[in-house]
Design a protein around this motif. Sequence first.
Motif, PDB file in Angstrom:
ATOM      1  N   LYS A   2      -4.882  -3.259 -11.212  1.00 31.61           N
ATOM      2  CA  LYS A   2      -5.348  -3.683 -12.734  1.00 31.61           C
ATOM      3  C   LYS A   2      -6.196  -3.083 -13.197  1.00 31.61           C
ATOM      4  O   LYS A   2      -7.348  -2.828 -12.642  1.00 31.61           O
ATOM      5  N   LYS A   3      -6.587  -3.125 -14.547  1.00 32.83           N
ATOM      6  CA  LYS A   3      -7.536  -2.532 -15.189  1.00 32.83           C
ATOM      7  C   LYS A   3      -8.534  -3.853 -15.583  1.00 32.83           C
ATOM      8  O   LYS A   3      -8.263  -4.779 -15.387  1.00 32.83           O
ATOM      9  N   ALA A   4      -9.918  -3.073 -15.969  1.00 32.89           N
ATOM     10  CA  ALA A   4     -11.080  -4.066 -16.350  1.00 32.89           C
ATOM     11  C   ALA A   4     -11.269  -3.853 -17.850  1.00 32.89           C
ATOM     12  O   ALA A   4     -11.067  -2.920 -18.144  1.00 32.89           O
ATOM     13  N   ALA A   5     -11.290  -4.923 -18.543  1.00 36.93           N
ATOM     14  CA  ALA A   5     -11.505  -4.972 -20.096  1.00 36.93           C
ATOM     15  C   ALA A   5     -12.966  -5.134 -20.257  1.00 36.93           C
ATOM     16  O   ALA A   5     -13.592  -6.064 -19.728  1.00 36.93           O
ATOM     17  N   VAL A   6     -13.672  -4.444 -21.151  1.00 32.76           N
ATOM     18  CA  VAL A   6     -14.900  -4.616 -21.629  1.00 32.76           C
ATOM     19  C   VAL A   6     -14.851  -5.180 -23.252  1.00 32.76           C
ATOM     20  O   VAL A   6     -14.290  -4.338 -23.864  1.00 32.76           O
ATOM     21  N   MET A   7     -15.356  -6.190 -23.406  1.00 33.32           N
ATOM     22  CA  MET A   7     -15.602  -6.732 -24.720  1.00 33.32           C
ATOM     23  C   MET A   7     -16.803  -5.989 -25.574  1.00 33.32           C
ATOM     24  O   MET A   7     -17.784  -6.153 -24.938  1.00 33.32           O
ATOM     25  N   LEU A   8     -16.864  -5.484 -26.641  1.00 33.05           N
ATOM     26  CA  LEU A   8     -17.578  -4.849 -27.289  1.00 33.05           C
ATOM     27  C   LEU A   8     -17.938  -5.599 -28.722  1.00 33.05           C
ATOM     28  O   LEU A   8     -17.134  -6.001 -29.276  1.00 33.05           O
ATOM     29  N   TYR A   9     -19.291  -5.675 -29.202  1.00 35.65           N
ATOM     30  CA  TYR A   9     -19.808  -6.332 -30.280  1.00 35.65           C
ATOM     31  C   TYR A   9     -20.860  -5.645 -30.487  1.00 35.65           C
ATOM     32  O   TYR A   9     -21.633  -4.783 -29.922  1.00 35.65           O
ATOM     33  N   PRO A  10     -21.382  -5.724 -31.930  1.00 37.17           N
ATOM     34  CA  PRO A  10     -22.573  -4.994 -32.225  1.00 37.17           C
ATOM     35  C   PRO A  10     -23.818  -5.438 -31.597  1.00 37.17           C
ATOM     36  O   PRO A  10     -24.019  -6.661 -31.074  1.00 37.17           O
ATOM     37  N   HIS A  27     -14.421   3.096  -7.775  1.00 37.10           N
ATOM     38  CA  HIS A  27     -13.309   2.739  -6.992  1.00 37.10           C
ATOM     39  C   HIS A  27     -11.848   2.895  -7.678  1.00 37.10           C
ATOM     40  O   HIS A  27     -10.858   2.515  -7.156  1.00 37.10           O
ATOM     41  N   GLY A  28     -11.975   3.831  -8.947  1.00 42.34           N
ATOM     42  CA  GLY A  28     -10.682   4.194  -9.537  1.00 42.34           C
ATOM     43  C   GLY A  28     -10.028   3.262 -10.223  1.00 42.34           C
ATOM     44  O   GLY A  28      -8.781   3.047 -10.684  1.00 42.34           O
ATOM     45  N   LYS A  29     -10.815   2.058 -10.732  1.00 43.61           N
ATOM     46  CA  LYS A  29     -10.517   1.066 -11.413  1.00 43.61           C
ATOM     47  C   LYS A  29     -10.732   1.467 -13.202  1.00 43.61           C
ATOM     48  O   LYS A  29     -11.811   1.859 -13.628  1.00 43.61           O
ATOM     49  N   GLU A  30      -9.435   1.708 -13.960  1.00 40.82           N
ATOM     50  CA  GLU A  30      -9.629   1.849 -15.237  1.00 40.82           C
ATOM     51  C   GLU A  30     -10.261   0.940 -16.133  1.00 40.82           C
ATOM     52  O   GLU A  30      -9.780  -0.404 -15.862  1.00 40.82           O
ATOM     53  N   ILE A  31     -11.027   1.222 -16.981  1.00 38.04           N
ATOM     54  CA  ILE A  31     -11.707   0.498 -18.150  1.00 38.04           C
ATOM     55  C   ILE A  31     -11.138   0.677 -19.295  1.00 38.04           C
ATOM     56  O   ILE A  31     -11.038   1.718 -19.937  1.00 38.04           O
ATOM     57  N   VAL A  32     -10.732  -0.454 -20.037  1.00 35.87           N
ATOM     58  CA  VAL A  32     -10.199  -0.458 -21.530  1.00 35.87           C
ATOM     59  C   VAL A  32     -11.378  -1.237 -22.219  1.00 35.87           C
ATOM     60  O   VAL A  32     -11.448  -2.382 -21.893  1.00 35.87           O
ATOM     61  N   THR A  33     -11.978  -0.583 -23.328  1.00 37.03           N
ATOM     62  CA  THR A  33     -12.655  -1.421 -24.401  1.00 37.03           C
ATOM     63  C   THR A  33     -12.076  -2.086 -25.424  1.00 37.03           C
ATOM     64  O   THR A  33     -11.232  -1.392 -26.000  1.00 37.03           O
ATOM     65  N   TYR A  34     -12.378  -2.927 -25.730  1.00 39.54           N
ATOM     66  CA  TYR A  34     -11.868  -3.900 -26.881  1.00 39.54           C
ATOM     67  C   TYR A  34     -12.979  -4.427 -27.705  1.00 39.54           C
ATOM     68  O   TYR A  34     -14.194  -4.619 -27.369  1.00 39.54           O
TER      69      TYR A  34
END
Length: 215
Positions: A2-10, A27-34
């Motif tokens: 599964k993927k990792a999510a990264v929460m973004l803010y100012p 390790h080949g783990k996909e990152i999705v930024t939100y």
Amino acid sequence: MKKAAVMLYPLFSLQEISCLTELFLFHGKEIVTYAAERAPVRSEDGFTVLPDRSFQDFCREEIDCLVLPGIWEPLPVLLDRRNIAFLEQFRGDDQLVIAAISSAPMLLGKAGLLEGRRFCHGVFEEFLEEFPVVPREGVVRAKLVEDGNLVTAHGDAFREFAAATARRVGLDCPETVFDGVAGKTFSEEDCTFHLPPEVMPEARAYWEKCLREIQ
């Protein structure tokens, strides 16, 4: 995987999570930024990042880890209701690894995710007295705290934070993965690097392809 999510803010701290995202990459783990909207977000480090998706496009089924970087100026982020509403959906979700460093636990506290949990933070006490968003009964005066699916850390424990979070999502990662070099002695052999033999054919094909495209 599964993927990792990264929460973004100012004014998020890229530095505090870069060791962790490097482990994910290795390790080949996909990152999705939100983020609250799909518009450029400037980090405290001076980088401008375009989130992959907005909060409304979050897909829980593909994510097993949510990472919250610290915040240089947390009050505007706390007052943006979109950030809190996004986090509130994870109340009671003990299958999602939530990793928050430095000032980020304030967001979790405001969203009600710290009730009955043990955690640490890197927030000035005077700030918390003015804005009591963190439940005091769960605070542990430590650099890194793990409680179930929750990983929290002080900002200067970013190496330990990275290793602990990576292990939580099943990655093979020793605690010493990002140990520094101060006080250690290294030979010339220690400072000479070679590609593993098994990847040489692929690497050579890649180099030859690049050379052909350049010419």
